[in-house]
Design a protein around this motif. Structure first.
Motif, short mmCIF file in Angstrom:
data_model
loop_
_atom_site.label_atom_id
_atom_site.label_comp_id
_atom_site.label_asym_id
_atom_site.label_seq_id
_atom_site.Cartn_x
_atom_site.Cartn_y
_atom_site.Cartn_z
N ALA A 1 18.57 35.27 50.31
CA ALA A 1 18.98 36.60 50.03
C ALA A 1 18.84 36.63 48.39
CB ALA A 1 20.28 36.90 50.50
N GLU A 2 18.21 38.06 47.94
CA GLU A 2 18.07 38.04 46.52
C GLU A 2 18.77 39.28 46.61
OE1 GLU A 2 14.13 38.73 45.84
OE2 GLU A 2 13.45 36.57 46.45
N VAL A 3 20.22 39.24 45.73
CA VAL A 3 21.06 40.27 45.46
C VAL A 3 21.40 40.59 44.17
CG1 VAL A 3 21.97 40.09 47.90
CG2 VAL A 3 23.12 38.81 45.97
N ALA A 4 21.52 41.78 43.58
CA ALA A 4 21.80 42.09 42.29
C ALA A 4 23.33 41.53 41.95
CB ALA A 4 21.54 43.51 42.06
N ALA A 5 23.45 41.29 40.79
CA ALA A 5 24.64 40.89 40.30
C ALA A 5 25.77 41.89 40.50
CB ALA A 5 24.81 40.24 39.09
N VAL A 6 26.87 41.84 41.09
CA VAL A 6 27.87 42.90 41.15
C VAL A 6 28.41 43.18 39.98
CG1 VAL A 6 29.69 41.17 41.65
CG2 VAL A 6 30.04 43.56 42.60
N GLU A 7 28.65 44.47 39.70
CA GLU A 7 29.28 45.16 38.62
C GLU A 7 30.50 45.70 39.07
OE1 GLU A 7 26.79 47.88 36.48
OE2 GLU A 7 25.03 46.45 36.35
N LEU A 8 31.58 45.20 38.54
CA LEU A 8 32.91 45.73 39.13
C LEU A 8 33.35 47.06 38.41
CD1 LEU A 8 34.57 42.09 39.53
CD2 LEU A 8 33.70 43.84 41.34
N GLU A 9 32.89 48.27 38.74
CA GLU A 9 32.99 49.38 38.12
C GLU A 9 34.43 50.21 38.02
OE1 GLU A 9 29.60 51.49 39.69
OE2 GLU A 9 28.24 50.52 38.43
N GLY A 10 35.26 49.57 38.78
CA GLY A 10 36.68 50.21 38.95
C GLY A 10 37.37 50.11 37.82
N ASP A 11 38.39 50.90 37.86
CA ASP A 11 39.39 50.93 36.76
C ASP A 11 40.66 49.84 36.83
OD1 ASP A 11 41.36 51.45 34.97
OD2 ASP A 11 41.58 53.62 35.56
N PRO A 12 40.46 48.70 36.39
CA PRO A 12 41.67 47.81 36.49
C PRO A 12 42.96 48.52 36.36
CG PRO A 12 39.88 46.91 35.09
CD PRO A 12 39.43 48.55 34.97
N LYS A 13 43.32 49.32 35.64
CA LYS A 13 44.56 49.74 35.52
C LYS A 13 45.20 50.39 36.63
CE LYS A 13 48.51 51.22 33.87
NZ LYS A 13 49.05 52.05 34.65
N LEU A 14 44.11 51.39 37.25
CA LEU A 14 44.26 51.85 38.66
C LEU A 14 44.58 50.77 39.59
CD1 LEU A 14 44.56 54.37 40.57
CD2 LEU A 14 42.09 54.34 40.78
N GLY A 15 43.68 49.70 39.58
CA GLY A 15 43.67 48.76 40.62
C GLY A 15 45.13 48.02 40.61
N HIS A 16 45.76 47.91 39.36
CA HIS A 16 46.89 47.15 39.32
C HIS A 16 47.94 48.00 39.88
CE1 HIS A 16 50.51 45.73 36.36
NE2 HIS A 16 50.43 45.31 37.65
N ASP A 17 47.87 49.33 39.68
CA ASP A 17 48.94 50.20 40.18
C ASP A 17 48.96 50.41 41.89
OD1 ASP A 17 49.76 51.08 37.71
OD2 ASP A 17 48.55 52.73 37.45
N VAL A 18 47.64 50.57 42.31
CA VAL A 18 47.14 50.53 43.69
C VAL A 18 47.65 49.25 44.29
CG1 VAL A 18 45.65 50.71 45.49
CG2 VAL A 18 45.61 51.85 43.51
N SER A 19 47.56 48.00 43.69
CA SER A 19 47.81 46.85 44.33
C SER A 19 49.39 46.68 44.40
CB SER A 19 47.38 45.36 43.50
OG SER A 19 45.80 45.68 43.20
N ARG A 20 49.96 47.17 43.49
CA ARG A 20 51.68 47.00 43.53
C ARG A 20 51.92 48.02 44.47
NH1 ARG A 20 53.87 48.00 37.70
NH2 ARG A 20 55.98 47.38 38.75
N ALA A 21 51.37 49.37 44.69
CA ALA A 21 51.90 50.13 45.81
C ALA A 21 51.69 49.70 47.12
CB ALA A 21 51.25 51.40 45.33
N LYS A 22 50.44 49.23 47.24
CA LYS A 22 49.89 48.91 48.68
C LYS A 22 49.69 47.50 49.19
CE LYS A 22 47.54 53.56 48.37
NZ LYS A 22 46.54 54.37 48.74
N CYS A 23 49.74 46.64 48.46
CA CYS A 23 49.45 45.29 48.69
C CYS A 23 50.40 44.31 48.52
CB CYS A 23 48.12 44.76 47.86
SG CYS A 23 46.67 45.57 48.00
#
Length: 248
Positions: free
Chosen positions: A130-152
């Motif tokens: 499988a030839e796949v393009a390198a993944v680009e993590l385009e999300g907002d890490p600060k938002l990810g931190h907040d969502v992780s704390r609230a939901k995970c």
């Protein structure tokens, strides 16, 4: 004469808007055999919500900007066939976005993570690496931190400050970050047990069956929030466990 000039000016003003709208519309053809698996209903809403590119299904390959079928680049296999992608409109921005997504690591993970009965129906094609393009993590890490704390954080350790507030039998985000396939696990976490029984991803997962509601307060999130969580996890330092990680 004045009326004609006014109409001409209006048409010229509307032309860029029409072009923009067309850039966000991709005509897709796929055979009934693939459609009947439910895969397209699983992956296309996720792509559209993330990119704002709308997919219109058409009946014949000749009408399509992009065709999933037996010709072109091999993408994945399952349901008794190897499925290929043929691009008829390579210079169309929306079509290029869809083609890039289908060949990216996120796209492939979304396809192989489709498991309506708990068993994945599709896999990378066996006749090539499988030839796949390198993944680009385009999300907002600060938002990810907040969502992780609230939901995970009620089950997982998501930050150093929360090590005493999670279920001990669940791996921390730091341990998960140590796994070579951590991107796969997070991008398709909602199909990995026990998450399907209590998780809803807007536009991706079906509603809970009426006779099998969530046993706990459901975890509900959007695809943007999931992208943000992945960006946050990507920013974490992997746990040093002192030996190669053994996992199933």
């Amino acid at each position: 004469m004045a009326l004609r000039v006014w109409i001409a000016v209006c048409l010229l003003c509307l032309a860029p808007l029409t072009a923009l709208a067309d850039d966000r519309l991709v005509r897709l053809h796929a055979p009934a055999g693939l459609d009947e698996t439910g895969l397209l209903k699983h992956i296309l809403p996720r792509f559209s919500l993330k990119t704002q590119v709308r997919i219109e299904r058409v009946e014949t390959p000749e009408q399509a900007d992009l065709v999933l079928g037996s010709e072109g680049r091999a993408l994945f296999e399952g349901a008794g066939a190897t499925w290929h992608m043929a691009v008829n409109a390579a210079d169309h921005p929306g079509t290029q976005k869809l083609a890039d997504w289908l060949t990216s690591e996120i796209g492939l993970n979304t396809i192989t993570g489709f498991a309506p009965e708990g068993t994945p129906l599709f896999a990378p094609p066996s006749d090539r690496v499988a030839e796949v393009a390198a993944v680009e993590l385009e999300g907002d890490p600060k938002l990810g931190h907040d969502v992780s704390r609230a939901k995970c954080a009620r089950c997982h350790v998501v930050e150093e400050a929360g090590r005493m507030n999670s279920i001990g039998s669940t791996p921390s985000f730091f341990v998960l970050r140590s796994l070579g396939d951590w991107i796969d696990r997070f991008s398709a976490f909602y199909v990995l047990n026990p998450h399907p029984s209590f998780t809803q991803v807007d536009g991706v997962t079906p509603p809970f069956p009426l006779d099998r509601p969530s046993p706990i307060v459901p975890v509900v999130m959007t695809l943007d929030e999931l992208s943000a969580i992945m960006a946050y996890v990507g920013s974490l330092s992997a746990a040093d466990l002192g030996a190669p990680i053994q996992h199933q």
